[in-house]
Design a protein around this motif. Sequence first.
Motif, PDB file in Angstrom:
ATOM      1  N   ALA A  27       4.023   8.050  39.414  1.00  0.00           N
ATOM      2  CA  ALA A  27       2.633   7.786  39.811  1.00  0.00           C
ATOM      3  C   ALA A  27       2.432   6.388  40.388  1.00  0.00           C
ATOM      4  O   ALA A  27       1.809   6.252  41.446  1.00  0.00           O
ATOM      5  CB  ALA A  27       1.683   8.040  38.642  1.00  0.00           C
ATOM      6  N   PRO A  28       2.924   5.316  39.752  1.00  0.00           N
ATOM      7  CA  PRO A  28       2.706   3.988  40.349  1.00  0.00           C
ATOM      8  C   PRO A  28       3.320   3.850  41.737  1.00  0.00           C
ATOM      9  O   PRO A  28       2.712   3.267  42.634  1.00  0.00           O
ATOM     10  CB  PRO A  28       3.369   3.035  39.350  1.00  0.00           C
ATOM     11  N   ARG A  29       4.499   4.396  41.930  1.00  0.00           N
ATOM     12  CA  ARG A  29       5.135   4.317  43.257  1.00  0.00           C
ATOM     13  C   ARG A  29       4.314   5.077  44.293  1.00  0.00           C
ATOM     14  O   ARG A  29       4.160   4.636  45.426  1.00  0.00           O
ATOM     15  CB  ARG A  29       6.548   4.875  43.203  1.00  0.00           C
ATOM     16  N   TRP A  30       3.818   6.228  43.912  1.00  0.00           N
ATOM     17  CA  TRP A  30       2.987   7.020  44.814  1.00  0.00           C
ATOM     18  C   TRP A  30       1.728   6.244  45.185  1.00  0.00           C
ATOM     19  O   TRP A  30       1.330   6.224  46.346  1.00  0.00           O
ATOM     20  CB  TRP A  30       2.634   8.347  44.155  1.00  0.00           C
ATOM     21  N   GLN A  31       1.099   5.590  44.205  1.00  0.00           N
ATOM     22  CA  GLN A  31      -0.114   4.818  44.467  1.00  0.00           C
ATOM     23  C   GLN A  31       0.175   3.658  45.417  1.00  0.00           C
ATOM     24  O   GLN A  31      -0.610   3.378  46.324  1.00  0.00           O
ATOM     25  CB  GLN A  31      -0.711   4.293  43.162  1.00  0.00           C
ATOM     26  N   VAL A  32       1.291   2.974  45.221  1.00  0.00           N
ATOM     27  CA  VAL A  32       1.652   1.868  46.116  1.00  0.00           C
ATOM     28  C   VAL A  32       1.894   2.391  47.524  1.00  0.00           C
ATOM     29  O   VAL A  32       1.431   1.800  48.499  1.00  0.00           O
ATOM     30  CB  VAL A  32       2.883   1.110  45.570  1.00  0.00           C
ATOM     31  N   ARG A  33       2.601   3.499  47.645  1.00  0.00           N
ATOM     32  CA  ARG A  33       2.843   4.073  48.979  1.00  0.00           C
ATOM     33  C   ARG A  33       1.534   4.424  49.676  1.00  0.00           C
ATOM     34  O   ARG A  33       1.366   4.184  50.871  1.00  0.00           O
ATOM     35  CB  ARG A  33       3.729   5.315  48.872  1.00  0.00           C
ATOM     36  N   GLN A  34       0.584   4.985  48.926  1.00  0.00           N
ATOM     37  CA  GLN A  34      -0.707   5.337  49.512  1.00  0.00           C
ATOM     38  C   GLN A  34      -1.450   4.082  49.972  1.00  0.00           C
ATOM     39  O   GLN A  34      -2.059   4.072  51.038  1.00  0.00           O
ATOM     40  CB  GLN A  34      -1.565   6.120  48.505  1.00  0.00           C
ATOM     41  N   ALA A  35      -1.428   3.040  49.170  1.00  0.00           N
ATOM     42  CA  ALA A  35      -2.118   1.793  49.527  1.00  0.00           C
ATOM     43  C   ALA A  35      -1.482   1.156  50.758  1.00  0.00           C
ATOM     44  O   ALA A  35      -2.183   0.718  51.672  1.00  0.00           O
ATOM     45  CB  ALA A  35      -2.101   0.823  48.356  1.00  0.00           C
ATOM     46  N   THR A  89     -12.182  -2.883  39.082  1.00  0.00           N
ATOM     47  CA  THR A  89     -11.668  -3.008  40.439  1.00  0.00           C
ATOM     48  C   THR A  89     -10.843  -4.284  40.562  1.00  0.00           C
ATOM     49  O   THR A  89     -11.340  -5.376  40.322  1.00  0.00           O
ATOM     50  CB  THR A  89     -12.825  -3.073  41.452  1.00  0.00           C
TER      51      THR A  89
END
Length: 120
Positions: A27-35, A89
């Motif tokens: 999940a964290p890697r996916w979130q970084v990729r999305q950002a 945030t």
Amino acid sequence: MLCSFEAGTLKPQSVLFALIVPAVLGAPRWQVRQAVRAVADRGEFRVVPDGAGLTVANAESVTTLSWSEQRYHLETPELFLLLGGDEETGVMTLLPKRGTDEPARLGELTARHTSALPGG
């Protein structure tokens, strides 16, 4: 025993473990990729620091962040990382040193308006 394949049976715990662990770790890697993808789609960013705060501009928008919104800084050999926001945030601003002819002056400005990251 967490995983067992005895007599051709598979325990429910094993299945849950096999599904949940990759999701939690990924999940964290996916979130970084999305950002990173979202930022890359907006093109080049320009950050102009001054005594009042930071002005962040790209082809689509201009945002002004006051220094009070950037509570902490961390200096690395290649950039200044400014962190702020609230419990809900987070705000992270990267100031690459290669973007200025005077990195020492930029460091003085960030140090004057923000606190060094504890433990950094």
